[in-house]
Scaffold this motif. Structure first.
Motif, PDB file in Angstrom:
ATOM      1  N   VAL A   1       7.615   4.759  -4.187  1.00 54.05           N
ATOM      2  CA  VAL A   1       8.629   3.681  -2.715  1.00 54.05           C
ATOM      3  C   VAL A   1       7.772   4.213  -1.714  1.00 54.05           C
ATOM      4  CG1 VAL A   1      10.542   3.895  -2.848  1.00 54.05           C
ATOM      5  CG2 VAL A   1      10.356   4.862  -4.970  1.00 54.05           C
ATOM      6  N   ALA A   2       8.385   2.812  -0.812  1.00 53.58           N
ATOM      7  CA  ALA A   2       8.380   3.056   0.784  1.00 53.58           C
ATOM      8  C   ALA A   2       9.513   3.143   1.737  1.00 53.58           C
ATOM      9  CB  ALA A   2       7.462   1.650   1.130  1.00 53.58           C
TER      10      ALA A   2
ATOM     11  N   ALA B   1      11.965  -0.241  -0.513  1.00 52.84           N
ATOM     12  CA  ALA B   1      11.199  -0.862  -0.821  1.00 52.84           C
ATOM     13  C   ALA B   1      10.262  -0.669  -2.411  1.00 52.84           C
ATOM     14  CB  ALA B   1      10.119  -2.056   0.159  1.00 52.84           C
ATOM     15  N   THR B   2       9.350  -1.379  -3.236  1.00 56.36           N
ATOM     16  CA  THR B   2       8.783  -1.714  -4.066  1.00 56.36           C
ATOM     17  C   THR B   2       7.102  -2.208  -4.222  1.00 56.36           C
ATOM     18  OG1 THR B   2       9.883  -3.192  -5.783  1.00 56.36           O
ATOM     19  CG2 THR B   2      10.797  -0.840  -5.553  1.00 56.36           C
ATOM     20  N   PRO B   3       6.287  -1.922  -4.510  1.00 58.34           N
ATOM     21  CA  PRO B   3       5.289  -2.925  -4.797  1.00 58.34           C
ATOM     22  C   PRO B   3       5.704  -4.797  -5.031  1.00 58.34           C
ATOM     23  CG  PRO B   3       4.508  -0.891  -5.776  1.00 58.34           C
ATOM     24  CD  PRO B   3       5.914  -1.166  -5.951  1.00 58.34           C
TER      25      PRO B   3
ATOM     26  N   VAL C   1       0.596  -1.630   0.473  1.00 56.64           N
ATOM     27  CA  VAL C   1      -0.355   0.016   0.249  1.00 56.64           C
ATOM     28  C   VAL C   1       1.065   0.984   0.143  1.00 56.64           C
ATOM     29  CG1 VAL C   1      -1.390   1.395   1.176  1.00 56.64           C
ATOM     30  CG2 VAL C   1      -2.290  -1.217   0.970  1.00 56.64           C
ATOM     31  N   GLY C   2       1.917   1.286   0.944  1.00 58.35           N
ATOM     32  CA  GLY C   2       2.693   2.554   1.242  1.00 58.35           C
ATOM     33  C   GLY C   2       3.355   2.259  -0.634  1.00 58.35           C
ATOM     34  N   ALA C   3       3.636   1.874  -1.133  1.00 56.21           N
ATOM     35  CA  ALA C   3       4.611   1.543  -2.297  1.00 56.21           C
ATOM     36  C   ALA C   3       3.457   2.008  -3.829  1.00 56.21           C
ATOM     37  CB  ALA C   3       5.635   0.672  -2.352  1.00 56.21           C
TER      38      ALA C   3
END
Length: 361
Positions: free
Chosen positions: A127-128, A339-341, A120-122
């Motif tokens: 990008v998370a 991190a990415t999705p 969800v963040g990414a």
């Protein structure tokens, strides 16, 4: 005072825990028909939402990482009480309940909560971003605790089967407490900055609630969590009957209980990820996994003195593979600090594999 009471009566976050407690009192120790099971389940869901709200109020007042720690520890302490209670009156089937519930909690937190937070963040912020130092230290502690408590019993030879001897169980309990205490000291004092959000959200700039409001939310947070775990225990017989009638393995009961108990952390982590506070989400995910092992194993070690029957803690071969893959994937996820999705999807795939294999081993 009258104004405060009237405001409480119109505030669903106050009413929901109280209604859930009433449902708990009327359902405790009784065999519930399906309509009442549904009512208690709805009260449980409302108490979960209220717990998340009150946890966020407390977190805003005391700041991170203490806010995440309050929710993780509070939920886990009551989860331990639930496990011990179920084991005390669960008969021979309860021998593996602690192992199944704790391992399910580890998989749900390290793959489910962490995965959905990163995904969800990414997706929302491209990008998370989080602190690799804090997340890496937490993951290393989780991996060590899981190995000492859930992996080693499958290889020790003092007892037949995947069981610890009393001395080994005592060592695992003390080691778990020491490691958890050391991590909490690092998280809240010596290296607190490793566990603070990288990006400041709008809620950091808002005026924090008053001390009175924070204490009120803390009280209703505890009430809501007691209601969540108590109502989960009230519906657990119906869950067990459903699992047995469907011909599913008894380990599914532990998975369902862990899913219910961890709902507050899941929702809180998801809301933090939506606000681009990925570090808070990781604090909740990994901190909950750590607390589930670090507090449950010592409690079980003490309770085993008077609990009837055996205590099986060692994981089977399938779960050992899933745990090893979770640790390796987690290391590759947290080391970059971004991190990415894709990383979120990988962890969610591991959770899906765990749930599928629990149903169809």
């Amino acid at each position: 005072m009258a104004t405060r009471i009237r405001s409480w009566l119109t505030d669903w976050t106050i009413l929901a825990p109280l209604v859930a407690i009433v449902a708990l009192l009327f359902s405790w120790g009784r065999t519930l028909p399906l309509p009442l099971v549904i009512v208690v389940a709805l009260c449980l869901a409302a108490a979960v939402l209220a717990a998340v709200h009150h946890a966020e109020v407390v977190a805003h007042r005391i700041g991170e990482p203490f806010g995440s720690l309050v929710l993780a520890v509070a939920v886990t302490v009551i989860e331990v009480a639930l496990i011990v209670t179920l084991m005390a009156d669960g008969g021979p089937k309860s021998a593996t309940l602690a192992r199944d519930t704790v391992f399910a909690a580890v998989m749900i937190t390290c793959n489910g909560i962490l995965g959905v937070s990163l995904l969800v963040g990414a997706l929302r912020h491209r990008v998370a971003v989080f602190n690799a130092e804090g997340a890496g230290a937490a993951l290393a502690t989780v991996a060590t605790l899981a190995t000492l408590s859930l992996v080693l019993p499958a290889f020790t030879t003092s007892r037949p089967g995947p069981e610890f001897s009393p001395a080994q169980l005592a060592f695992a309990g003390v080691a778990s407490l020491v490691l958890y205490g050391l991590f909490v000291a690092m998280q809240t004092y010596r290296h607190r900055d490793y566990f603070l959000p990288v990006k400041q959200g709008a809620d950091e700039h808002a005026e924090p609630p008053s001390a009175g409001a924070a204490w009120t939310s803390l009280a209703f947070l505890l009430i809501a969590l007691v209601a969540v775990v108590g109502d989960a225990k009230a519906v657990s017989p119906a869950i067990e009957r459903g699992v047995d009638s469907a011909g599913l393995p008894h380990a599914v009961v532990g998975v369902v209980i862990a899913l219910l108990v961890l709902l507050p952390e899941t929702l809180a982590a998801l809301r933090a990820a939506l606000r681009d506070r990925i570090q808070t989400s990781l604090n909740l995910a990994l901190g909950s996994a750590m607390a589930s092992i670090g507090l449950t194993i010592p409690a079980i070690a003490l309770a085993s003195i008077w609990l009837p029957g055996t205590l099986v803690l060692g994981l089977g071969s399938t779960h050992l593979v899933l745990l090893a893959l979770t640790v390796v994937t987690g290391v590759l996820t947290v080391v970059p600090g971004r991190a990415t999705p894709l990383q979120g999807g990988v962890h969610l795939a591991l959770l899906a594999a765990f749930i599928f294999l629990a149903v169809n081993p």
